[in-house]
Scaffold this active site. Structure first.
Site, PDB file in Angstrom:
ATOM      1  CG  ASP A 107      -2.489   0.215   0.933  1.00 43.26           C
ATOM      2  OD1 ASP A 107      -2.652   1.320   0.614  1.00 43.26           O
ATOM      3  OD2 ASP A 107      -3.090  -0.851   1.203  1.00 43.26           O
ATOM      4  CG  ASP A 215      -4.863   5.241   1.015  1.00 40.76           C
ATOM      5  OD1 ASP A 215      -5.712   4.259   1.205  1.00 40.76           O
ATOM      6  OD2 ASP A 215      -5.152   6.532   1.731  1.00 40.76           O
ATOM      7  CD  GLU A 273      -9.081   4.280  -1.694  1.00 43.66           C
ATOM      8  OE1 GLU A 273     -10.108   3.934  -1.025  1.00 43.66           O
ATOM      9  OE2 GLU A 273      -8.201   4.819  -1.372  1.00 43.66           O
ATOM     10  CG  HIS A 345      -8.972  -1.965   3.884  1.00 41.57           C
ATOM     11  ND1 HIS A 345      -8.596  -1.840   2.564  1.00 41.57           N
ATOM     12  CD2 HIS A 345      -8.765  -0.716   4.499  1.00 41.57           C
ATOM     13  CE1 HIS A 345      -8.143  -0.662   2.491  1.00 41.57           C
ATOM     14  NE2 HIS A 345      -8.130   0.025   3.419  1.00 41.57           N
ATOM     15  CG  ASP A 346     -11.819   1.209   3.025  1.00 36.13           C
ATOM     16  OD1 ASP A 346     -11.178   1.316   4.313  1.00 36.13           O
ATOM     17  OD2 ASP A 346     -10.819   1.711   2.017  1.00 36.13           O
TER      18      ASP A 346
END
Ligand code: GLC
Ligand code: CA
Length: 601
Positions: A107, A215, A273, A345-346
């Site tokens: 990430d 991210d 993302e 994870h969101d």
């Protein structure tokens, strides 16, 4: 390092035929009993992932962090947080992943740092420090009392509730934080910031990783005027038009490519993302001419159940889901590339969200998996999705850990006097903690995740829903995922085939993939009631993958959450026989098992 392999055209980048598995280390496996997942825990369970057949592991952040946002608030980009292990543990893991023929991406969280990062600590010290301009510092609004509510430089709300600005008494100015107060936004317009980020990225690539998941990367360029946004139901202005897809975004990604990726010999997976990204923008970012990113994570299909903000729920019709997915397939058909995901994870767990986690738990988890994986693009599997893990029936605010969820509750209940039960109800459906409950390895207490007290509650359904129970069960969700991944690797039509939506009733997602004379058709009922197909030739013949026993398969009718994939021989193929199917292809007899392999080749 594994060799770049492409089963289809050798000019195609390797990640086009890859499947990615995301690990959220905090919730994956705890090796030392402190209740928090860690790198040795990941290492110990690597074969679970390898057996699934995936090609890439995406590791969510393990860098040094105060853990305000579980590691998405980084205080040292080039070291591992002791809670997860050491840099040596990470080197061992990278090697172990490569030894199993997989790759590893990390990430990259560079829209912001932690407020405990030395860069920010220095920047906060004053307007004369060398890093004074590394973040967004602004004076209070003229004519107000600096630091008082209402004196913020603009009206933007933060993603995690409240104002996007925080007063620093030390510096006598506000700093911008689009996320939590402990996540100050980096100022990418400062060339020194870009330089530092690019150097750090190179350091990781040279250490042997195979790419990055970036991210909120479409937030890094902001309109320098930082204008007020239009008011929203949160009581704050919407800054999205000014901080998402800002004026320099393409320039910065082009510079990153030139400085970080081009000088290196490898071929890297880069996935950005991008909340709010449109299909047209996604195409620009992923077009092979520009080569800025391999693919982006779009959000349209995970926003269908919300109205305005994330916490206001809306019913989703199967047809809406189908139309959204198909629109993205079409938009990136000729140029660019899609990522395909239900979970991360969101996001709440897809089987609870768009599926049916009670009566048709297995059927809906497998149907959703099949329609995702048989589309064109690179599929992502989030830990536990391959087991059909569900949302947690949270009954108390004390069971939540996520900063976004806790801030929302405090804002609504504490500041705006909302009914606590009503807020809890929305959190139960939408909280990110649904994705973060411990991985369910076994029926033991602690779910085989930890021998200690887990940092977040284990889902009580781990007693029957767990990896150990699924490995040897031929019809398990885990084994269905294996079949899907195997099919993608075995048949180039799944990777490279053109996509075409087939006419079907609203409850059904039906599409065809074609590559030369290879062709598959997929019919999936995305509801909990039986659905009639327009075409009654869709019977048991030629099914290469399905989630109901073949003997129950009825022509022209799909049982609740039933999915069937057929192999067809195109009209041009000489050996085609049998009744004509929808359109110009004909079905041939395939494996026919309930969960069959790739069938005839
Ligand atoms: C991304 C991450 C999310 C994080 C946020 C701020 O959306 O996926 O987990 O909280 O960015 O870094
Ligand atoms: Ca641990």
């Amino acid at each position: 390092m594994p060799q770049a392999v492409s089963p289809t055209a050798s000019e195609q980048p390797w990640w086009r035929s890859a499947v990615v598995y995301q690990i959220y280390p905090r919730s994956f496996a705890d090796s030392n009993g402190d209740g928090i997942g860690d790198l040795p825990g990941v290492l110990a369970h690597l074969d679970h992932i390898a057996r699934l057949g995936v090609d890439v592991v995406w590791l969510s952040p393990v860098y040094c962090s105060p853990q305000d946002d579980n590691g998405y608030d980084i205080s040292d980009y080039q070291d591992v947080d002791p809670v997860f292990g050491t840099l040596d543990d990470l080197d061992v893991l990278i090697r172990a992943v490569h030894e199993r023929g997989m790759r590893l991406i990390m990430d990259l969280v560079v829209n912001h740092t932690s407020d405990e990062h030395p860069w920010f600590v220095e920047s906060r010290r004053g307007r004369d420090t060398p890093k004074a301009d590394w973040y967004f510092w602004r004076d209070a609004r003229p004519g107000t009392v600096p630091g008082e509510p209402g004196s913020e430089p603009n009206n933007w709300g933060a993603v995690f509730s409240g104002s996007a600005w925080r007063w620093s008494p030390e510096r006598g100015q506000f700093y911008l934080h689009l996320f939590s107060v402990k996540q100050p936004d980096l100022n990418w317009d400062n060339p020194q910031v870009r330089e530092a980020v690019f150097a750090m990225m190179g350091w990781w690539l040279d250490r042997g990783i195979d790419g990055f998941r970036m991210d909120v990367i479409n937030f890094i360029s902001k309109d320098p005027a930082l204008p007020d946004g239009s008011m929203t139901q949160s009581g704050y202005g919407d800054g999205m038009p000014y901080f998402a897809y800002g004026p320099q975004i393409h320039a910065y990604l082009a510079e990153m490519r030139k400085r970080v990726f081009e000088p290196r010999p490898g071929s890297y997976l880069t996935v950005g993302e991008m909340p709010g990204v449109t299909p047209q923008q996604a195409r620009e970012f992923t077009s092979s001419d520009r080569g800025q990113l391999a693919m982006v994570f779009q959000f349209e299909h995970v926003m269908l159940d919300q109205d305005g903000d994330k916490w206001t729920r809306r019913r989703v019709r199967a047809g809406d889901l189908r139309d959204t997915l198909a629109r993205w397939q079409d938009a990136l058909a000729d140029d660019g590339w899609n990522s395909l995901y239900w979970n991360n994870h969101d996001q709440p767990r897809v089987v609870s969200r768009y599926g049916n986690d009670t009566t048709y738990w297995r059927e809906s988890a497998t149907a959703l998996a099949a329609v995702l994986h048989l589309q064109r693009g690179t599929p992502y599997v989030y830990q536990g999705e391959e087991l059909g893990m569900t949302n947690l029936p949270f009954d108390d605010i004390d069971n939540f850990r996520d900063v976004e969820s806790l801030n929302h509750y405090a804002e609504m209940v504490g500041r705006r006097g909302a009914d606590p039960d009503a807020v809890l109800q929305t959190l139960r459906h939408k909280s990110r903690d649904n994705a973060r409950t411990p991985m369910q390895w076994s029926a033991e207490p602690g779910a085989g995740f930890t021998s200690g007290t887990p940092w977040i509650p284990v889902n009580p359904n781990h007693v029957w829903l767990n990896a150990a129970a699924e490995y040897d069960e031929p019809t398990s969700i885990y084994n269905f995922y294996r079949e899907l991944i195997e099919l993608r690797h075995a048949d180039p039509v799944v990777v490279d085939g053109d996509f075409a939506l087939l006419p079907a009733p609203d409850e059904v997602y039906a599409f065809r993939r074609t590559l030369g004379d290879r062709c598959i058709e997929v019919y999936a009922n995305l509801t909990s009631t039986a659905a009639k197909l327009a075409d009654d030739t869709a019977g048991p013949e030629g099914v290469i993958l399905g989630n109901y026993p073949p003997e129950t398969c009825q022509p022209g009718l799909l049982a609740p959450w039933e999915v069937r994939a057929y192999r067809l021989v195109s009209a041009s193929a000489s050996h085609s026989t049998g009744r004509p199917a929808t359109g110009d292809g004909q079905r041939i007899r395939g494996g026919g098992g309930m969960i069959s392999g790739p069938g005839e080749r």
